[in-house]
Structures are given as structure tokens and as C-alpha cells.
Design a protein around this motif. Sequence first.
Motif, PDB file in Angstrom:
ATOM      1  N   PHE A 112     -11.727  -1.014  -5.571  1.00  0.00           N
ATOM      2  CA  PHE A 112     -10.447  -0.311  -5.480  1.00  0.00           C
ATOM      3  C   PHE A 112     -10.355   0.492  -4.189  1.00  0.00           C
ATOM      4  O   PHE A 112      -9.314   0.507  -3.526  1.00  0.00           O
ATOM      5  CB  PHE A 112     -10.282   0.613  -6.687  1.00  0.00           C
ATOM      6  N   LEU A 113     -11.462   1.157  -3.805  1.00  0.00           N
ATOM      7  CA  LEU A 113     -11.465   1.924  -2.560  1.00  0.00           C
ATOM      8  C   LEU A 113     -11.248   1.017  -1.354  1.00  0.00           C
ATOM      9  O   LEU A 113     -10.526   1.365  -0.418  1.00  0.00           O
ATOM     10  CB  LEU A 113     -12.778   2.703  -2.426  1.00  0.00           C
ATOM     11  N   VAL A 114     -11.900  -0.157  -1.377  1.00  0.00           N
ATOM     12  CA  VAL A 114     -11.726  -1.102  -0.270  1.00  0.00           C
ATOM     13  C   VAL A 114     -10.286  -1.597  -0.217  1.00  0.00           C
ATOM     14  O   VAL A 114      -9.677  -1.686   0.857  1.00  0.00           O
ATOM     15  CB  VAL A 114     -12.707  -2.281  -0.411  1.00  0.00           C
ATOM     16  N   ALA A 115      -9.716  -1.892  -1.395  1.00  0.00           N
ATOM     17  CA  ALA A 115      -8.361  -2.440  -1.443  1.00  0.00           C
ATOM     18  C   ALA A 115      -7.307  -1.404  -1.049  1.00  0.00           C
ATOM     19  O   ALA A 115      -6.176  -1.770  -0.721  1.00  0.00           O
ATOM     20  CB  ALA A 115      -8.065  -2.962  -2.847  1.00  0.00           C
ATOM     21  N   MET A 116      -7.676  -0.131  -1.070  1.00  0.00           N
ATOM     22  CA  MET A 116      -6.724   0.912  -0.671  1.00  0.00           C
ATOM     23  C   MET A 116      -6.318   0.775   0.787  1.00  0.00           C
ATOM     24  O   MET A 116      -5.205   1.148   1.159  1.00  0.00           O
ATOM     25  CB  MET A 116      -7.330   2.303  -0.894  1.00  0.00           C
ATOM     26  N   VAL A 117      -7.217   0.272   1.616  1.00  0.00           N
ATOM     27  CA  VAL A 117      -6.946   0.152   3.050  1.00  0.00           C
ATOM     28  C   VAL A 117      -6.364  -1.238   3.306  1.00  0.00           C
ATOM     29  O   VAL A 117      -7.070  -2.250   3.164  1.00  0.00           O
ATOM     30  CB  VAL A 117      -8.217   0.353   3.881  1.00  0.00           C
ATOM     31  N   PRO A 118      -5.100  -1.337   3.681  1.00  0.00           N
ATOM     32  CA  PRO A 118      -4.474  -2.656   3.844  1.00  0.00           C
ATOM     33  C   PRO A 118      -4.885  -3.300   5.165  1.00  0.00           C
ATOM     34  O   PRO A 118      -5.013  -2.636   6.186  1.00  0.00           O
ATOM     35  CB  PRO A 118      -2.976  -2.321   3.831  1.00  0.00           C
ATOM     36  N   ASP A 119      -5.086  -4.612   5.133  1.00  0.00           N
ATOM     37  CA  ASP A 119      -5.362  -5.306   6.384  1.00  0.00           C
ATOM     38  C   ASP A 119      -4.068  -5.601   7.134  1.00  0.00           C
ATOM     39  O   ASP A 119      -4.087  -5.856   8.337  1.00  0.00           O
ATOM     40  CB  ASP A 119      -6.134  -6.603   6.127  1.00  0.00           C
ATOM     41  N   ASN A 120      -2.945  -5.556   6.441  1.00  0.00           N
ATOM     42  CA  ASN A 120      -1.645  -5.764   7.058  1.00  0.00           C
ATOM     43  C   ASN A 120      -0.628  -4.880   6.332  1.00  0.00           C
ATOM     44  O   ASN A 120      -0.192  -5.209   5.233  1.00  0.00           O
ATOM     45  CB  ASN A 120      -1.230  -7.240   6.955  1.00  0.00           C
ATOM     46  N   PRO A 121      -0.261  -3.733   6.921  1.00  0.00           N
ATOM     47  CA  PRO A 121       0.635  -2.805   6.216  1.00  0.00           C
ATOM     48  C   PRO A 121       2.009  -3.386   5.927  1.00  0.00           C
ATOM     49  O   PRO A 121       2.622  -3.051   4.912  1.00  0.00           O
ATOM     50  CB  PRO A 121       0.722  -1.598   7.165  1.00  0.00           C
ATOM     51  N   LEU A 122       2.506  -4.263   6.796  1.00  0.00           N
ATOM     52  CA  LEU A 122       3.806  -4.882   6.539  1.00  0.00           C
ATOM     53  C   LEU A 122       3.737  -5.806   5.327  1.00  0.00           C
ATOM     54  O   LEU A 122       4.648  -5.820   4.489  1.00  0.00           O
ATOM     55  CB  LEU A 122       4.271  -5.662   7.772  1.00  0.00           C
ATOM     56  N   ARG A 123       2.645  -6.562   5.234  1.00  0.00           N
ATOM     57  CA  ARG A 123       2.490  -7.431   4.065  1.00  0.00           C
ATOM     58  C   ARG A 123       2.288  -6.599   2.805  1.00  0.00           C
ATOM     59  O   ARG A 123       2.788  -6.958   1.728  1.00  0.00           O
ATOM     60  CB  ARG A 123       1.300  -8.365   4.272  1.00  0.00           C
ATOM     61  N   ALA A 124       1.570  -5.472   2.922  1.00  0.00           N
ATOM     62  CA  ALA A 124       1.388  -4.587   1.765  1.00  0.00           C
ATOM     63  C   ALA A 124       2.729  -4.086   1.251  1.00  0.00           C
ATOM     64  O   ALA A 124       2.977  -4.058   0.048  1.00  0.00           O
ATOM     65  CB  ALA A 124       0.479  -3.420   2.148  1.00  0.00           C
ATOM     66  N   ALA A 125       3.604  -3.693   2.179  1.00  0.00           N
ATOM     67  CA  ALA A 125       4.926  -3.214   1.777  1.00  0.00           C
ATOM     68  C   ALA A 125       5.745  -4.328   1.147  1.00  0.00           C
ATOM     69  O   ALA A 125       6.425  -4.131   0.134  1.00  0.00           O
ATOM     70  CB  ALA A 125       5.658  -2.627   2.976  1.00  0.00           C
ATOM     71  N   ALA A 126       5.679  -5.544   1.734  1.00  0.00           N
ATOM     72  CA  ALA A 126       6.449  -6.669   1.213  1.00  0.00           C
ATOM     73  C   ALA A 126       5.946  -7.114  -0.152  1.00  0.00           C
ATOM     74  O   ALA A 126       6.735  -7.516  -1.013  1.00  0.00           O
ATOM     75  CB  ALA A 126       6.392  -7.835   2.202  1.00  0.00           C
ATOM     76  N   ASP A 127       4.630  -7.019  -0.376  1.00  0.00           N
ATOM     77  CA  ASP A 127       4.043  -7.449  -1.646  1.00  0.00           C
ATOM     78  C   ASP A 127       4.103  -6.375  -2.721  1.00  0.00           C
ATOM     79  O   ASP A 127       3.686  -6.608  -3.853  1.00  0.00           O
ATOM     80  CB  ASP A 127       2.583  -7.870  -1.441  1.00  0.00           C
ATOM     81  N   GLY A 128       4.572  -5.181  -2.359  1.00  0.00           N
ATOM     82  CA  GLY A 128       4.615  -4.107  -3.337  1.00  0.00           C
ATOM     83  C   GLY A 128       3.305  -3.368  -3.490  1.00  0.00           C
ATOM     84  O   GLY A 128       3.106  -2.652  -4.476  1.00  0.00           O
ATOM     85  N   ASP A 129       2.384  -3.510  -2.533  1.00  0.00           N
ATOM     86  CA  ASP A 129       1.109  -2.787  -2.576  1.00  0.00           C
ATOM     87  C   ASP A 129       1.350  -1.359  -2.067  1.00  0.00           C
ATOM     88  O   ASP A 129       1.079  -1.039  -0.901  1.00  0.00           O
ATOM     89  CB  ASP A 129       0.062  -3.509  -1.724  1.00  0.00           C
TER      90      ASP A 129
END
Length: 419
Positions: A132-149
Motif C-alpha cells: 500500500f505504501l509503494v502504491a501511494m506513490v504514482p508512477d504517472n500522476p495523470l494516469r492516477a487521476a484518470a483511473d481514479g487513484d
Amino acid sequence: MLVGIAAGTVAGLLANQLAGGSEGLQWGVTNLTLPVGRIFIRLLLMLVVPLLFAALVMGVCELDMKQLGRLGVRTIGYTVVFSAIAVALGLVLVNLIRPGDGFNPEALQAAQKNPLALKAAPPPSSASPVGFLVAMVPDNPLRAAADGDMIGLIVFSLLFGAGLAVTQTPATLRLRETIQGLYDVMMRLIDGVLRLAPIGVAALLFSVTADLGAGILKNIAAYVFVVVLGLGLHMFGVYSLAVRFLGGRNPLGFFRDVRLAMVTAFSTASSNATLPTALKVAEENLQLPNHVSRFVLTAGSAMNQNGTALFEGVTVLFIAQVYGVQLSMGDQMVVMFICVLAGIGTAGVPAGSLPVIMMILGLFKIPVEGIGLILGVDRFLDMCRTTLNVTGDLAAAVYVARGESPSSASPESPAEPSV
């Protein structure tokens, strides 16, 4: 809003009694009232990502980094600890009292089968703490926003705001103005969407009460009781202990001195609108050093949202109970974590927490239209939680000011607070 609440509730209850389960009623709900309510919800959801990003970035970068040292660490530490306590208190109460139990279990199935159902955000990619801690840091913030992360988006926004705060160039100053402009536009759009709230609320409440009947009113009353009980315990219990043992003051004297700010917060339901009154109370009644009160209260109006964090956690679990969505202890810890982080970026204006709640609902596949259950009582609860937010800012200022003196203010401190 009151007319919309009354009209939607009464019409839905009458429809449930007179034509409950009929094909005509189901057609009207599916093709008329539910789409109108869902359009209202989608208008709010449409603004979540840009609003959350702009609010978080501005909330961090507007901190005075020259004074962030001792004052900043104590303020942020207080905010995180007491926000976590508030959310944990709310989660305990909602699990003990369970205000959402007793609804028809077919409500969740109907929401899932409905072709108009909103797309839920993806769940956390890993249930383990390390994952969960690793997944908190997005590798692509735009994709995170688009995917609802939204967790990844929150982390990126906080880091972006910190970088913007420490980078002082003409270009970054213009960028800061641009993001502030984005925030202003989003708040104006939110205000415009909320003007449609009477129609949207009426449609949502009609759809819900027509399906679920009068039993919903008992659950909403229990929900209001849980929220108000949690806010009251946190204000008069947790804050009294904090003022006494961390601030070295008499709690009765503290609440007497800050009553003007509490009344202003209750009447306006806005931390931002109460800021001038809170500054006046801190400097004149509490006799706090100017540089401490200005720093802590200005930052706290955007970041120290204990009442909002508690409200968000209780609301998510209440709606989950209504629709029969089981959240494990790990899921509830994730809810608490998001509520604490999102409290930094929740807009200090009426109804500013609703987009965050809808984001969390989507994250755990809880029907987002359930937000309609609480819109009718949200204004009163908003007034209550804003009072807790402002009181918490003043309690934080008392704690941070302990050991400080007026002479310790930086000679470059501004004469007026930056808002």
C-alpha cells in the motif's frame, strides 16, 4: 434546498405507499428522477480532480516556509494526530451504533444493475502495508487521476505543493497564480452546481424514498446523532484534554474566550469566512503571540479540518452500511488515512467535503448516489463540523504558542495574515 428536501421526501414516501413496486413507479424512477439526480452527482464528480489538486497544492505552498521550522512541525504534527483521533472516534461510533443497518438488501443489487450506475474508482492495488505504501506513490500522476487513484493524486499534489513552496522564481510565482486561478474557477463552478442542489436533492430523495420507504428517516436520524455525538466528544473531550495538558490552560476559560469564533463558524459554515474572527479572538482574548496565531490559524483554516475528517469517515461507513457493502478493518484504515490527508485539501467553504466523500465512495465501489441520503441534513452538519474545525485551529494555536513569546516573531513577518 428545504423545499427540495421536503418535496422529494414527501413525494417519494407517498409514491412508495401508493404504488410501491409497480412498473410505473420503477419506470419513473429509472427514466426521470434517477437520471436528474445522477446528473447532479456527475456535475460534482466532474470537478473533483482539478479541485482537489488545486486545493492541496495551494494549501501547502501558501505556508510560510521561513517559519515552517519549529512552528510548522508542531502545527502539522498536531493536525495529523488530532485528525486521526477524530476519524478513529467517528469510525468507532459508526461501527458501534451502525446507523445504516436495516435497509432493504436489494438496494445495493438495484444500484449495481442500473445501467446509469457511475463508474467506480479502482480499489487499492495491494492489501499489504508495504504494498500500500509503494502504491501511494504514482508512477504517472495523470494516469492516477484518470483511473481514479485519488491516493496517488493526493500524494503527488502534496509533493508538488511543497516543491512549489520552496522554488521561488518568476516562473513559479506565475504558476502559483495559475493554480490559484484554477482553484477559484473550480470553487465558482462548485457554487454554480450547488445552486442546482434543490432540484438534484429532490430527485435523489424521491428515488431513494420511493424505493426504500419511511424506514430511511429513522436511519438518517441515527446518522445525524452519530455525527453530532462524535463532534461533541471530540470538541469537549479531546480538545479539553489538549488545551489542558498540551496548552497549559483551563478548558472552561478557553471555550469562554473562543465563543465568538465558535458562533461565527456555526452561522457561516465556512472556516475561511471565520478566519478574521478567529485571528481577533486569538490575539485579543487568548493573548497569543501574533506570529503564532497568524501562522497556525491561516494554515489551519485550510489544513486542520478535524470535524470534516470525522464527518467524511462516518458518512462513508454509513452509506456503506445502507447498501450492504462490507468494509474490512483494513479498508476502514484506508478510509481513515484518506480522510486525514484529504482534510488538508478540503475547501473551507460550505459543502466543501462532498467531492471528497464521493471520491472515497467510488474507491470502495459504494454507490455514489448514496450521497443523496445525507444532502438534506448536510447544511446543519456542516455548521457543526465547521465549529469543530475552527475550535481545533484555536486549540492548535494554544498548543503551538506554549513556550513562544511575542519577541520571537520574525522581523519579516507580515503585518497582516496571508489568506
